[in-house]
Design a protein around this motif. Structure first.
Motif, PDB file in Angstrom:
ATOM      1  N   HIS A 403     -11.875 -16.698  -4.066  1.00 30.52           N
ATOM      2  CA  HIS A 403     -12.509 -16.976  -2.778  1.00 30.52           C
ATOM      3  C   HIS A 403     -13.847 -17.707  -2.883  1.00 30.52           C
ATOM      4  O   HIS A 403     -14.484 -17.958  -1.871  1.00 30.52           O
ATOM      5  N   LEU A 404     -14.252 -18.064  -4.112  1.00 29.29           N
ATOM      6  CA  LEU A 404     -15.465 -18.868  -4.269  1.00 29.29           C
ATOM      7  C   LEU A 404     -15.254 -19.992  -5.284  1.00 29.29           C
ATOM      8  O   LEU A 404     -15.365 -21.168  -4.940  1.00 29.29           O
ATOM      9  N   VAL A 405     -14.916 -19.634  -6.522  1.00 32.03           N
ATOM     10  CA  VAL A 405     -14.820 -20.641  -7.586  1.00 32.03           C
ATOM     11  C   VAL A 405     -13.736 -21.673  -7.270  1.00 32.03           C
ATOM     12  O   VAL A 405     -13.987 -22.893  -7.295  1.00 32.03           O
ATOM     13  N   MET A 406     -12.518 -21.217  -6.972  1.00 37.05           N
ATOM     14  CA  MET A 406     -11.406 -22.142  -6.727  1.00 37.05           C
ATOM     15  C   MET A 406     -11.664 -23.061  -5.539  1.00 37.05           C
ATOM     16  O   MET A 406     -11.531 -24.293  -5.662  1.00 37.05           O
ATOM     17  N   PRO A 407     -12.038 -22.537  -4.372  1.00 38.67           N
ATOM     18  CA  PRO A 407     -12.278 -23.451  -3.243  1.00 38.67           C
ATOM     19  C   PRO A 407     -13.478 -24.372  -3.440  1.00 38.67           C
ATOM     20  O   PRO A 407     -13.455 -25.521  -3.000  1.00 38.67           O
ATOM     21  N   VAL A 408     -14.531 -23.904  -4.114  1.00 44.67           N
ATOM     22  CA  VAL A 408     -15.703 -24.755  -4.336  1.00 44.67           C
ATOM     23  C   VAL A 408     -15.369 -25.895  -5.293  1.00 44.67           C
ATOM     24  O   VAL A 408     -15.740 -27.060  -5.056  1.00 44.67           O
ATOM     25  N   VAL A 409     -14.664 -25.596  -6.375  1.00 45.25           N
ATOM     26  CA  VAL A 409     -14.257 -26.645  -7.309  1.00 45.25           C
ATOM     27  C   VAL A 409     -13.344 -27.652  -6.600  1.00 45.25           C
ATOM     28  O   VAL A 409     -13.497 -28.872  -6.755  1.00 45.25           O
ATOM     29  N   GLY A 410     -12.394 -27.136  -5.819  1.00 45.84           N
ATOM     30  CA  GLY A 410     -11.504 -28.025  -5.067  1.00 45.84           C
ATOM     31  C   GLY A 410     -12.274 -28.902  -4.103  1.00 45.84           C
ATOM     32  O   GLY A 410     -11.975 -30.101  -3.961  1.00 45.84           O
ATOM     33  N   PHE A 411     -13.262 -28.331  -3.442  1.00 47.09           N
ATOM     34  CA  PHE A 411     -14.078 -29.085  -2.480  1.00 47.09           C
ATOM     35  C   PHE A 411     -14.834 -30.206  -3.178  1.00 47.09           C
ATOM     36  O   PHE A 411     -14.857 -31.349  -2.702  1.00 47.09           O
ATOM     37  N   VAL A 412     -15.480 -29.898  -4.306  1.00 50.38           N
ATOM     38  CA  VAL A 412     -16.299 -30.890  -5.016  1.00 50.38           C
ATOM     39  C   VAL A 412     -15.446 -32.058  -5.499  1.00 50.38           C
ATOM     40  O   VAL A 412     -15.807 -33.234  -5.322  1.00 50.38           O
ATOM     41  N   ILE A 413     -14.303 -31.759  -6.109  1.00 48.55           N
ATOM     42  CA  ILE A 413     -13.441 -32.821  -6.618  1.00 48.55           C
ATOM     43  C   ILE A 413     -12.933 -33.690  -5.467  1.00 48.55           C
ATOM     44  O   ILE A 413     -12.937 -34.925  -5.535  1.00 48.55           O
ATOM     45  N   LEU A 414     -12.490 -33.042  -4.402  1.00 49.61           N
ATOM     46  CA  LEU A 414     -11.939 -33.769  -3.264  1.00 49.61           C
ATOM     47  C   LEU A 414     -13.011 -34.609  -2.568  1.00 49.61           C
ATOM     48  O   LEU A 414     -12.753 -35.731  -2.132  1.00 49.61           O
ATOM     49  N   ALA A 415     -14.222 -34.068  -2.478  1.00 52.10           N
ATOM     50  CA  ALA A 415     -15.329 -34.810  -1.860  1.00 52.10           C
ATOM     51  C   ALA A 415     -15.619 -36.089  -2.637  1.00 52.10           C
ATOM     52  O   ALA A 415     -15.895 -37.147  -2.049  1.00 52.10           O
ATOM     53  N   TYR A 416     -15.537 -36.019  -3.958  1.00 57.05           N
ATOM     54  CA  TYR A 416     -15.757 -37.203  -4.783  1.00 57.05           C
ATOM     55  C   TYR A 416     -14.696 -38.260  -4.510  1.00 57.05           C
ATOM     56  O   TYR A 416     -14.987 -39.458  -4.443  1.00 57.05           O
ATOM     57  N   VAL A 417     -13.452 -37.815  -4.330  1.00 57.78           N
ATOM     58  CA  VAL A 417     -12.363 -38.746  -4.019  1.00 57.78           C
ATOM     59  C   VAL A 417     -12.587 -39.392  -2.654  1.00 57.78           C
ATOM     60  O   VAL A 417     -12.404 -40.599  -2.485  1.00 57.78           O
ATOM     61  N   VAL A 418     -13.009 -38.590  -1.668  1.00 60.02           N
ATOM     62  CA  VAL A 418     -13.244 -39.116  -0.325  1.00 60.02           C
ATOM     63  C   VAL A 418     -14.355 -40.157  -0.339  1.00 60.02           C
ATOM     64  O   VAL A 418     -14.258 -41.209   0.302  1.00 60.02           O
ATOM     65  N   VAL A 419     -15.427 -39.893  -1.078  1.00 55.47           N
ATOM     66  CA  VAL A 419     -16.560 -40.824  -1.143  1.00 55.47           C
ATOM     67  C   VAL A 419     -16.121 -42.158  -1.740  1.00 55.47           C
ATOM     68  O   VAL A 419     -16.641 -43.223  -1.358  1.00 55.47           O
ATOM     69  N   ASN A 420     -15.167 -42.133  -2.648  1.00 54.33           N
ATOM     70  CA  ASN A 420     -14.711 -43.354  -3.305  1.00 54.33           C
ATOM     71  C   ASN A 420     -13.479 -43.956  -2.646  1.00 54.33           C
ATOM     72  O   ASN A 420     -12.862 -44.871  -3.193  1.00 54.33           O
ATOM     73  N   ALA A 421     -13.119 -43.462  -1.468  1.00 54.07           N
ATOM     74  CA  ALA A 421     -11.954 -43.970  -0.754  1.00 54.07           C
ATOM     75  C   ALA A 421     -12.271 -45.325  -0.122  1.00 54.07           C
ATOM     76  O   ALA A 421     -13.408 -45.794  -0.119  1.00 54.07           O
ATOM     77  N   ASN A 422     -11.245 -45.938   0.448  1.00 52.75           N
ATOM     78  CA  ASN A 422     -11.355 -47.227   1.124  1.00 52.75           C
ATOM     79  C   ASN A 422     -12.433 -47.185   2.204  1.00 52.75           C
ATOM     80  O   ASN A 422     -12.464 -46.280   3.031  1.00 52.75           O
ATOM     81  N   ILE A 423     -13.334 -48.167   2.198  1.00 51.19           N
ATOM     82  CA  ILE A 423     -14.459 -48.191   3.142  1.00 51.19           C
ATOM     83  C   ILE A 423     -13.971 -48.262   4.586  1.00 51.19           C
ATOM     84  O   ILE A 423     -14.487 -47.563   5.475  1.00 51.19           O
ATOM     85  N   ALA A 424     -12.962 -49.102   4.835  1.00 47.71           N
ATOM     86  CA  ALA A 424     -12.438 -49.225   6.198  1.00 47.71           C
ATOM     87  C   ALA A 424     -11.882 -47.897   6.686  1.00 47.71           C
ATOM     88  O   ALA A 424     -12.062 -47.514   7.853  1.00 47.71           O
ATOM     89  N   ALA A 425     -11.224 -47.171   5.776  1.00 47.11           N
ATOM     90  CA  ALA A 425     -10.673 -45.871   6.153  1.00 47.11           C
ATOM     91  C   ALA A 425     -11.782 -44.891   6.480  1.00 47.11           C
ATOM     92  O   ALA A 425     -11.663 -44.085   7.414  1.00 47.11           O
TER      93      ALA A 425
END
Length: 468
Positions: A403-425
């Motif tokens: 309830h802390l480690v797994m969701p936080v790690v998932g959030f951080v990795i996913l946030a990095y992917v979102v930041v590097n996503a297509n600018i138009a998107a």
């Protein structure tokens, strides 16, 4: 009985029919994800990842394993339709749930339209005498009829289609393996790591494209009110589908990357015609294999994949409508078929209109893909937050890993992917979110602020949802 009591505790009746077993959920998730999905976007992921297409898919599996774990935690807490809309609304607050539902609508409402469009364009290229609009109309009509009959019919049809997809994939893998052993192509591990092109931001950007192939495992959570065994089965099915599909994605893209006729040109020019995978298939087995893969991909996206996407979309509309956050007519359930009939029909109409419009745009497929991926990933970020807020903060859970480690790690990795996503998107996705904020403000001003029943456990109440 337990799941029916859980629904009553939150103010809902068991209206949808519980007929789906674990194997049905597994088939549903695999069909939604499409075992041969990378064939359609292989060239885009290859070019976007600097040739490390298998690495992009492997990282995609890792990223979404954390998301699947968070889904499993929340579906156990709230075993009902609605996915992130319900999890965020009940785990954090109803207004956050509304915005999460609004964001994921960008995924669920657009996905069927994209699938129909991709399939129709591919079939038109194969059979030019039949126009794109005719293929669109045919695909939408067939799927809407099947989904209106009932969830059992959908499960049977999609299982048959899944077998066909797996047969085609097995043929390609066998042909590609034989071709490589015979000296065709070039054996290489560069699809997993190429020191000449590797950067984390490059791979993250490619993962944001590859995520399109994974969308669907989360759709299983929409069937929480139709699954035998309830939440436990949903969590198991999501994890199994994600890992199994991920292995298939990595295997086929690795093989195809070694058989690309001109990898240098693909890296520089991209794949505007979407034929890179089929070019690799032609090198592996000849024109017949290329045609087989192209037609199989078109049919998979146009029938079983879009069929289950329509099911997931209709359940989200149904869940939000019965909470009075969308028009009430979308909450109508057919007595005979136990399906949200109006939501199903509306999804078909919107998908047809969207597909016809996007078919007139040169960037239609690219635009839809980017928007869908952005909406899904933002919704996944909210999901991770809801796990921490509901379990760790509100319920004082002692399960720090889950309830802390797994969701936080998932959030951080996913946030990095979102930041590097297509600018138009990013821009269009944020514009959609801003529109959702305005709609939410309108609900407050009209006295219809988001309220979810059963948040404060009390006497079970029955919401009068009209049935037809």
């Amino acid at each position: 009985m337990f799941d029916q009591e859980e629904l009553a505790r939150y103010g809902y009746r068991q209206e949808l029919s519980r007929q789906l077993r674990f194997r049905d959920l597994l088939a549903y998730g695999l069909v939604y994800m499409v075992p041969i999905a990378p064939m359609a976007i292989f060239g885009s992921v290859y070019a976007g990842s600097g040739g490390m297409v298998a690495l992009a898919y492997a990282i995609g599996v890792v990223v979404l394993v954390f998301t699947a774990f968070s889904y499993a935690q929340m579906v156990k807490a709230f075993p009902m339709s609605g996915s992130v809309y319900n999890y965020a609304g009940r785990g954090i607050s109803p207004p956050v749930g509304f915005l999460a539902g609004w964001v994921i609508l960008l995924d669920y409402v657009l996905v069927p339209g994209l699938l129909y469009l991709v399939a129709s364009v591919a079939m038109h290229a194969t059979v030019p005498a039949v126009p794109v609009w005719a293929w669109l109309l045919g695909f939408v009509a067939v799927n809407t009829v099947v989904n209106s009959v009932g969830i059992r019919m959908t499960a049977v049809v999609t299982r048959v289609m899944l077998v066909g997809e797996l047969i085609v994939l097995a043929i390609f893998i066998a042909a590609a393996g034989w071709a490589l052993s015979s000296g065709k192509g070039r054996f290489s591990w560069e699809a997993f790591y190429n020191p000449d092109t590797f950067t984390w931001s490059l791979v993250a950007g490619a993962v944001s494209i590859a995520v399109l192939s994974f969308l669907g495992f989360d759709g299983i959570s929409m069937l929480a009110e139709e699954a035998k065994g309830g939440a436990r089965q949903i969590g198991r099915a999501m994890a199994a589908v994600l890992v199994l599909a991920g292995l298939l994605f990595v295997a086929q893209t690795w093989l195809a990357s070694m058989l690309v006729p001109n990898p240098g040109a693909l890296l520089i020019d991209g794949d505007p015609n979407g034929t890179a995978f089929y070019d690799a298939a032609q090198m592996a087995g000849g024109g017949w294999l290329a045609t087989l893969c192209a037609v199989a991909t078109a049919i998979a996206w146009g029938l079983p994949n879009s069929m289950v996407a329509q099911v997931a979309t209709s359940r989200l509309l149904y869940a939000m409508a019965r909470d009075r956050q969308l028009p009430a007519f979308l909450a109508k359930v057919s007595i005979r078929r136990s399906v949200p009939i109006n939501a199903t029909l509306l999804t078909g109409v919107v998908s047809l209109a969207l597909g016809l419009y996007m078919a007139t745009r040169v960037d239609g497929i690219t635009l839809l893909s980017s928007l869908i991926n952005f909406g899904a990933m933002v919704a996944f970020l909210v999901l991770h937050v809801s796990v921490v807020v509901h379990h760790l903060i509100r319920r004082r859970s002692g399960n720090w890993r889950g309830h802390l480690v797994m969701p936080v790690v998932g959030f951080v990795i996913l946030a990095y992917v979102v930041v590097n996503a297509n600018i138009a998107a990013q821009r269009l996705g944020l514009a959609w979110l801003a529109l959702g904020v305005l709609v939410l403000a309108g609900l407050y001003l009209s006295g219809r602020r988001p309220v979810l029943s059963g948040l404060a456990p009390a006497q079970p109440q029955q919401r009068d949802v009209e049935r037809v």
